[in-house]
Design a protein around this motif. Sequence first.
Motif, PDB file in Angstrom:
ATOM      1  N   MET A  82       0.837  -1.215   0.000  1.00  0.00           N
ATOM      2  CA  MET A  82       0.000   0.000   0.000  1.00  0.00           C
ATOM      3  C   MET A  82       0.868   1.260   0.000  1.00  0.00           C
ATOM      4  O   MET A  82       0.608   2.222  -0.706  1.00  0.00           O
ATOM      5  CB  MET A  82      -0.881  -0.028   1.261  1.00  0.00           C
ATOM      6  N   GLU A  83       1.913   1.184   0.831  1.00  0.00           N
ATOM      7  CA  GLU A  83       2.831   2.327   0.941  1.00  0.00           C
ATOM      8  C   GLU A  83       3.523   2.580  -0.409  1.00  0.00           C
ATOM      9  O   GLU A  83       3.698   3.724  -0.820  1.00  0.00           O
ATOM     10  CB  GLU A  83       3.891   2.011   2.006  1.00  0.00           C
ATOM     11  N   ILE A  84       3.848   1.458  -1.097  1.00  0.00           N
ATOM     12  CA  ILE A  84       4.522   1.562  -2.407  1.00  0.00           C
ATOM     13  C   ILE A  84       3.618   2.281  -3.405  1.00  0.00           C
ATOM     14  O   ILE A  84       4.065   3.153  -4.150  1.00  0.00           O
ATOM     15  CB  ILE A  84       4.903   0.152  -2.930  1.00  0.00           C
ATOM     16  N   GLN A  88       1.259   4.406  -2.777  1.00  0.00           N
ATOM     17  CA  GLN A  88       1.210   5.832  -2.420  1.00  0.00           C
ATOM     18  C   GLN A  88       2.449   6.564  -2.943  1.00  0.00           C
ATOM     19  O   GLN A  88       2.357   7.633  -3.537  1.00  0.00           O
ATOM     20  CB  GLN A  88       1.098   5.968  -0.890  1.00  0.00           C
ATOM     21  N   HIS A  89       3.607   5.927  -2.724  1.00  0.00           N
ATOM     22  CA  HIS A  89       4.864   6.509  -3.215  1.00  0.00           C
ATOM     23  C   HIS A  89       4.830   6.664  -4.732  1.00  0.00           C
ATOM     24  O   HIS A  89       5.262   7.673  -5.277  1.00  0.00           O
ATOM     25  CB  HIS A  89       6.043   5.589  -2.847  1.00  0.00           C
ATOM     26  N   ASP A 141       2.689   9.518  -5.829  1.00  0.00           N
ATOM     27  CA  ASP A 141       3.452  10.770  -5.649  1.00  0.00           C
ATOM     28  C   ASP A 141       4.461  10.923  -6.784  1.00  0.00           C
ATOM     29  O   ASP A 141       4.684  12.024  -7.300  1.00  0.00           O
ATOM     30  CB  ASP A 141       4.208  10.746  -4.304  1.00  0.00           C
ATOM     31  N   THR A 153       9.464  -1.730  -9.135  1.00  0.00           N
ATOM     32  CA  THR A 153       8.666  -1.007  -8.135  1.00  0.00           C
ATOM     33  C   THR A 153       8.464  -1.852  -6.877  1.00  0.00           C
ATOM     34  O   THR A 153       8.581  -1.363  -5.760  1.00  0.00           O
ATOM     35  CB  THR A 153       7.276  -0.645  -8.719  1.00  0.00           C
ATOM     36  N   SER A 204      13.386  10.118  -1.555  1.00  0.00           N
ATOM     37  CA  SER A 204      12.321   9.285  -2.120  1.00  0.00           C
ATOM     38  C   SER A 204      11.615   9.983  -3.287  1.00  0.00           C
ATOM     39  O   SER A 204      11.146   9.323  -4.203  1.00  0.00           O
ATOM     40  CB  SER A 204      11.331   8.872  -1.034  1.00  0.00           C
ATOM     41  N   TRP A 245      11.112   7.818  -6.682  1.00  0.00           N
ATOM     42  CA  TRP A 245       9.766   7.484  -7.150  1.00  0.00           C
ATOM     43  C   TRP A 245       9.379   8.310  -8.374  1.00  0.00           C
ATOM     44  O   TRP A 245       8.620   7.842  -9.223  1.00  0.00           O
ATOM     45  CB  TRP A 245       8.748   7.620  -6.017  1.00  0.00           C
TER      46      TRP A 245
END
Lengths: 165, 505
Positions: free
Chosen positions: B1-3, B5-6, B9, B129, B356, B360
């Motif tokens: 989930m965090e990936i 979001q990154h 962004d 990713t 980051s 990203w």
Amino acid sequence: MRRAELVTAVVLAAFSIYLMWKSTELNIGWVEYEGPGGGAWPFWLAAVMLVCNIWTIVNWVRKATPQSRSVEQFMDAHAIRMFVLVGGSVVALVAMVHFIGVYGAVPVFLLFYLRVLGRHTWRLTVPVAVSAPVVIFFFFDVAMRIVLPKGYLEPLFYPLYDIFL
Amino acid sequence: MEIIQHLLDGFLIAFEPLNLGLVVVGVTVGLFIGAMPGLGSVNGVAILLPLTFLVPPTSAIIFLAAIYYGAMYGGAISSVMLGIPGASTAVATTFDGRPLALKGLADKALIGAAMASFFGGTISIVLFTGFAPALASVALDFGDQEIFALMLLAFATFVGLGGDDIPKTIFSICIGLVFSAVGMDIISGTPRLVFFDITGFLHGINFLVLAIGVYGIGEMLWTIDSTRGNPSMSKVKISMERTVSHMKEVVLEWKPAWIGSLLGFFVGILPAAGATPGSLMAYGISKMTSKNPDGYGKGEVGGVIAPEAANNSASTGAMLPMLTLGIPGSPTTAILLGGMVIWGLVPGPLMFIEQSDFVWGLTASLYAANFFAVVINILFIPVFLWVLKMPFTILAPIIFVLCLVGGYAPTEDMHDVWLMVIFGFGAYLLRKLDYPLAPAVLAIVLGPIAEPALRQSLIISGGDATVFFTRPIAGPITVIALILLVLPLVQVVRKKMKQSKQVEA
């Protein structure tokens, strides 16, 4: 074709032996703390090449491959003529680069090839022979900054260097 | 989930007007650089790096990565259209790309290459990713023994599956490896195989000299000879219906696409390996697992799809150790790494935390670059096909001129151009006797990786060659390679036994 197969295998076997001999200029054995000597890798590869050529000769004797059975000519009159004309013009192109550079040699080569070998009209030959060096100059010398050899024509390019480089 | 979001962004950064514009420009420039024989992604990235100091670091790397991607797509174009690999990564594409063009299916080859590149690129970016740090650490387990075993597998594939005359194939591999050894011995630093003391040999024999000699000059002479100067290059009439039909056929070739994507990505991660061995291995394994292995080399679209998926996938894979460990996986990523250092970025595990936005943003831009690359590539196909409509007596001299400048460009030395002409003539004569020449080109590319790997392995093991069999990863690879090497002999024996049984019957 059959004779060419044998001659080629013998010539390549001789070349393999030459490579083996040339490799022995460096150590081909084991060097303390350094591992295999610098000559070992090419020496053993050349030895394998020699074995392969002997194998090809054995196949030739046994007529085990299509080439060793073929009664066709290796190069007929047309092939020899083509090889001399086309190959010769390519050699001339590279030789001319040393004197009149890429930008002199390329148009001369194209004029000869298109007009003499290709039998194209002057209306097609001249634009191609002129535009090719222009495109090459802007792509290589200007865009890619790879300065191609100019030979004795170098001074003619000084104004272009001032403008583009 | 965090990936995710990154990544979202990252897309916000990648789709800023400046960055998106740079992606489109970079991909287009890369496409043309890649399509030019003698120039590859390394040249493009190296030459255009100074231009990137005008924009922020993130935009700069996005632009350079787009060139890298575009060049990977472009390499296939000259392989298919001219039969000359634009870069080492596109050597394998020539094997079936050129025969397809000669059959009048150049558009199919180009569509196959573009779609496979897109597929390989997409799969690799997804892997990149999701598993970047984990995959980088697995790749670090690959030592010299594993690298050499991989190289051995690549050569064995040619012998076992080539279908050519075995002694001639092995000879071809060995001569390519010997040519790759010309120059300086890397360990002792002494000159080696400097023929007739000609100083031009001191810097070695560039792979492109052999590749352009074989596939450019040699191929042209062969074509002029075998077709009496009038090659019947079937004219291609492009239409929407025909394009859609090719696309459908390409989509059905899912196996080589997956093989190329996964293998290319993993080999791309390995430092010093990169896209070239990845694409060659993908070609070999795709042929091995194909329902029609005999069609390979004669114009099988799977033979274009596998290497093209692999080299694009490998180009993303090569970025992985660069970002996570600071180890470049290919020459191009080495230049990118240099650029990052100049921009004040520190590659390594901390980069994903400290910078980051940059990481990203770059990752998201790869998705964008991949999308634009396939669109731009397919849009340009009619332009590339126009080249095929030229009479051969115009095309041939232009190819000879391209060979001249392509042979000169990498080292800027006329010695290499003469060498290229000699190789071209030699290749033409050998080809008439059915010597396979692709293994020699493969070997000259992989030789500089294989030799140090072998020597270092033997130094570490104190000369014990069993080290290639005892390590958990190297062992199975070496065994498979040896099986492939003896496979042709087994087939010959079986054939002989079958014949003798028939005679008895």
